[in-house]
Structure formats: C-alpha cells, structure tokens
Enzyme design. Structure first.
Site, PDB file in Angstrom:
ATOM      1  N   THR A 208      -8.186  -6.296   4.503  1.00 36.63           N
ATOM      2  CA  THR A 208      -7.498  -6.608   3.246  1.00 36.63           C
ATOM      3  C   THR A 208      -6.696  -7.897   3.405  1.00 36.63           C
ATOM      4  OG1 THR A 208      -7.171  -4.210   3.129  1.00 36.63           O
ATOM      5  CG2 THR A 208      -6.116  -5.536   1.411  1.00 36.63           C
ATOM      6  N   LEU A 209      -5.931  -7.978   4.467  1.00 36.97           N
ATOM      7  CA  LEU A 209      -5.082  -9.149   4.680  1.00 36.97           C
ATOM      8  C   LEU A 209      -5.905 -10.418   4.863  1.00 36.97           C
ATOM      9  CD1 LEU A 209      -2.155  -7.890   6.921  1.00 36.97           C
ATOM     10  CD2 LEU A 209      -1.998  -8.857   4.629  1.00 36.97           C
TER      11      LEU A 209
ATOM     12  N   ASP B 192       2.502  -2.918   4.432  1.00 35.21           N
ATOM     13  CA  ASP B 192       3.005  -1.728   5.117  1.00 35.21           C
ATOM     14  C   ASP B 192       2.416  -1.600   6.521  1.00 35.21           C
ATOM     15  OD1 ASP B 192       0.450  -1.134   4.133  1.00 35.21           O
ATOM     16  OD2 ASP B 192       0.998   0.801   3.267  1.00 35.21           O
TER      17      ASP B 192
ATOM     18  N   GLY C  63       2.023   0.097  -0.984  1.00 31.31           N
ATOM     19  CA  GLY C  63       2.557   0.510   0.309  1.00 31.31           C
ATOM     20  C   GLY C  63       3.814  -0.185   0.793  1.00 31.31           C
TER      21      GLY C  63
ATOM     22  N   ASP D 183      -4.373  -2.305   9.680  1.00 28.61           N
ATOM     23  CA  ASP D 183      -5.355  -1.446  10.342  1.00 28.61           C
ATOM     24  C   ASP D 183      -6.513  -2.342  10.790  1.00 28.61           C
ATOM     25  OD1 ASP D 183      -6.981   0.626  11.164  1.00 28.61           O
ATOM     26  OD2 ASP D 183      -6.846   1.779   9.320  1.00 28.61           O
ATOM     27  N   SER D 184      -7.577  -2.411  10.032  1.00 29.77           N
ATOM     28  CA  SER D 184      -8.683  -3.302  10.402  1.00 29.77           C
ATOM     29  C   SER D 184      -8.317  -4.760  10.129  1.00 29.77           C
ATOM     30  CB  SER D 184      -9.941  -2.942   9.612  1.00 29.77           C
ATOM     31  OG  SER D 184      -9.823  -3.373   8.272  1.00 29.77           O
ATOM     32  N   GLY D 185      -7.389  -4.967   9.203  1.00 32.95           N
ATOM     33  CA  GLY D 185      -6.976  -6.313   8.844  1.00 32.95           C
ATOM     34  C   GLY D 185      -7.838  -6.946   7.762  1.00 32.95           C
TER      35      GLY D 185
ATOM     36  N   ASP E 251       1.174   6.291   2.196  1.00 35.60           N
ATOM     37  CA  ASP E 251       0.766   7.509   1.498  1.00 35.60           C
ATOM     38  C   ASP E 251      -0.439   8.172   2.144  1.00 35.60           C
ATOM     39  OD1 ASP E 251      -1.092   5.393   0.623  1.00 35.60           O
ATOM     40  OD2 ASP E 251      -1.872   6.949  -0.716  1.00 35.60           O
TER      41      ASP E 251
ATOM     42  N   LYS F   2      -1.429  -1.571  13.881  1.00 36.03           N
ATOM     43  CA  LYS F   2      -2.188  -0.711  14.799  1.00 36.03           C
ATOM     44  C   LYS F   2      -2.817  -1.508  15.936  1.00 36.03           C
ATOM     45  CE  LYS F   2      -3.069   3.265  11.818  1.00 36.03           C
ATOM     46  NZ  LYS F   2      -4.038   4.068  11.043  1.00 36.03           N
TER      47      LYS F   2
HETATM   48  P1  IMP Z   1      -6.996  -2.594   6.545  1.00 33.32           P
HETATM   49  O1  IMP Z   1      -7.522  -3.514   5.481  1.00 33.32           O
HETATM   50  O2  IMP Z   1      -8.076  -1.833   7.257  1.00 33.32           O
HETATM   51  O3  IMP Z   1      -6.064  -3.306   7.523  1.00 33.32           O
HETATM   52  O4  IMP Z   1      -6.171  -1.445   5.800  1.00 33.32           O
HETATM   53  C1  IMP Z   1      -4.829  -1.578   5.532  1.00 33.32           C
HETATM   54  C2  IMP Z   1      -4.425  -0.591   4.458  1.00 33.32           C
HETATM   55  O5  IMP Z   1      -4.949   0.712   4.722  1.00 33.32           O
HETATM   56  C3  IMP Z   1      -2.905  -0.415   4.437  1.00 33.32           C
HETATM   57  O6  IMP Z   1      -2.294  -1.304   3.548  1.00 33.32           O
HETATM   58  C4  IMP Z   1      -2.738   1.025   4.017  1.00 33.32           C
HETATM   59  O7  IMP Z   1      -2.705   1.129   2.606  1.00 33.32           O
HETATM   60  C5  IMP Z   1      -3.979   1.711   4.532  1.00 33.32           C
HETATM   61  N1  IMP Z   1      -3.709   2.396   5.827  1.00 33.32           N
HETATM   62  C6  IMP Z   1      -4.181   2.047   7.040  1.00 33.32           C
HETATM   63  N2  IMP Z   1      -3.745   2.888   7.997  1.00 33.32           N
HETATM   64  C7  IMP Z   1      -2.955   3.785   7.364  1.00 33.32           C
HETATM   65  C8  IMP Z   1      -2.180   4.921   7.808  1.00 33.32           C
HETATM   66  O8  IMP Z   1      -2.095   5.294   9.005  1.00 33.32           O
HETATM   67  N3  IMP Z   1      -1.496   5.607   6.844  1.00 33.32           N
HETATM   68  C9  IMP Z   1      -1.513   5.241   5.528  1.00 33.32           C
HETATM   69  N4  IMP Z   1      -2.213   4.199   5.085  1.00 33.32           N
HETATM   70  C10 IMP Z   1      -2.926   3.472   5.981  1.00 33.32           C
HETATM   71 MG    MG Z   2      -2.669   3.166   0.984  1.00 33.72          MG
END
Ligand code: IMP
Ligand code: MG
Length: 183
Positions: A116-117, A109, A53, A112-114, A168, A140
C-alpha cells in the site's frame, strides 16, 4: 504481560497478550514527536494520515510535534482480492491541499508487505513535494514491496495479528487504547 481480566471493548475475544501497553505507546509517541520536530527545521509540513488505521496514532503524534504543521487525510482503497492487499491502490479521498513544495509526512498504522505504502509513495511523489517521508507506529520488518525507507518507526511489530490503537480486525477493536495480539 498478562491480558486484562475483562475488557468490555473486546467483545469477549481473548487477547493472547498485550504487545504494547498505553504507557509504552505514550512514551514512544512523545519521542517520535521530538524526532520529527528536529527533522523538519523549516518549510511547510503536511502530516497526511492514512485512514482509518492511523487516526488515533496521528491524533496523539501531532500533539507532540512542536512546530507549525497542517493535517490532512488519505483514504486508499485496494481492490482485487479482499483478503490480501493486491497492490492496486486508488485514492478514495484525496487531500484537498496541494502537495507541491511541502514536506509530506505520511502516517500509517502498520507496515506489513509495504504494498500500500509503495503505491502511495509513487502516487504522491508525482505531485512534487519538497520531501516525502513515512512514519509508522508499527513495522513488521517484512516489507519486501516497499522501496522507500520508513524514516520514523514507533516499534518493530511481532509477526502476529495486532489490534487496538487504531488497528482493527473486521472494523472491531480500533478504540482499544493498547495494542494486543488476538487469540
Ligand atoms: P501492507 O500493504 O501489506 O503493508 O498492509 C498494510 C495494511 O494492512 C495496514 O495499514 C493495516 O490496515 C493492515 N494490517 C497489516 N497487518 C495488520 C495487523 O497485524 N493488524 C491489523 N491490520 C493490519
Ligand atoms: Mg485495516
């Protein structure tokens, strides 16, 4: 702002709206580059892009950072439920350079929930970097799972599904040069 009449990149999918146009992105990335240049006065800086991303954002961002740096990438894979990130993160590609004693800037990129980070910060933190910070194009602002501040944020993201500029939907639309929300 209205959606483009016909963008052949979109495979006939209608975009609800353009959330960020190319000019807005260019301006903000330039500012971020300046912020990052000022934040790291000395020491080795390793910019670590989280694939896939971050690839377009990272390419633009590093060209706006006016100090020496190295670039490497991370490929993280979350397994478990395929639809939601499960929080079980493992590295499929691990950076080849040592992180010890370096300033690490992790580039993502969208936060979202955070989840992964959070896992990555824990994992990379064990390698004794001099500092470890996050730069995300979009946030977000709902990352309840992330217990580490996102130091550099491009834009607050609307709570919609966004594509383009690296983001994507089922691998489509990464090459769209603006950020749009899908219909
Ligand atoms: P998290 O671990 O929930 O923060 O997810 C983060 C990952 O989810 C990002 O690196 C994206 O690959 C994917 N993601 C979250 N929201 C979106 C979105 O609105 N569009 C595309 N990919 C997203
Ligand atoms: Mg993705």
């Amino acid at each position: 702002m209205t959606a483009p009449v016909a963008d052949p990149r979109l495979k006939g999918r209608a975009v609800k709206r353009i959330a960020l146009d190319e000019q807005q992105i260019r301006r903000r990335v330039r500012e971020l580059g300046r912020e990052i240049s000022a934040a790291y006065p000395e020491g080795e800086l390793l910019v670590l892009g989280l694939l896939k991303g971050s690839f377009i954002f990272l390419a633009d961002l590093v060209r706006e950072i006016e100090r020496p740096l190295h670039v490497d990438f991370l490929v993280a894979s979350s397994y478990g439920d395929a639809m939601v990130s499960s929080g079980n993160v493992r590295l499929v590609y691990d950076p080849e350079t040592t992180l010890e004693g370096k300033h690490i800037l992790l580039v993502e990129d969208i936060v979202d929930s955070g989840r992964t980070l959070q896992k990555l910060v824990t994992l990379l933190g064990e390698r004794k970097p001099k500092s470890l910070e996050i730069c995300a194009l979009l946030d977000k602002k709902i990352a309840t799972e992330l217990h580490h501040p996102v130091k550099f944020i491009g834009f607050d993201a609307p709570h919609e599904f966004l594509v383009g500029y690296g983001l994507d939907h089922a691998e489509d639309f990464r090459h769209v040069p603006y950020v749009a929300s899908l219909q």
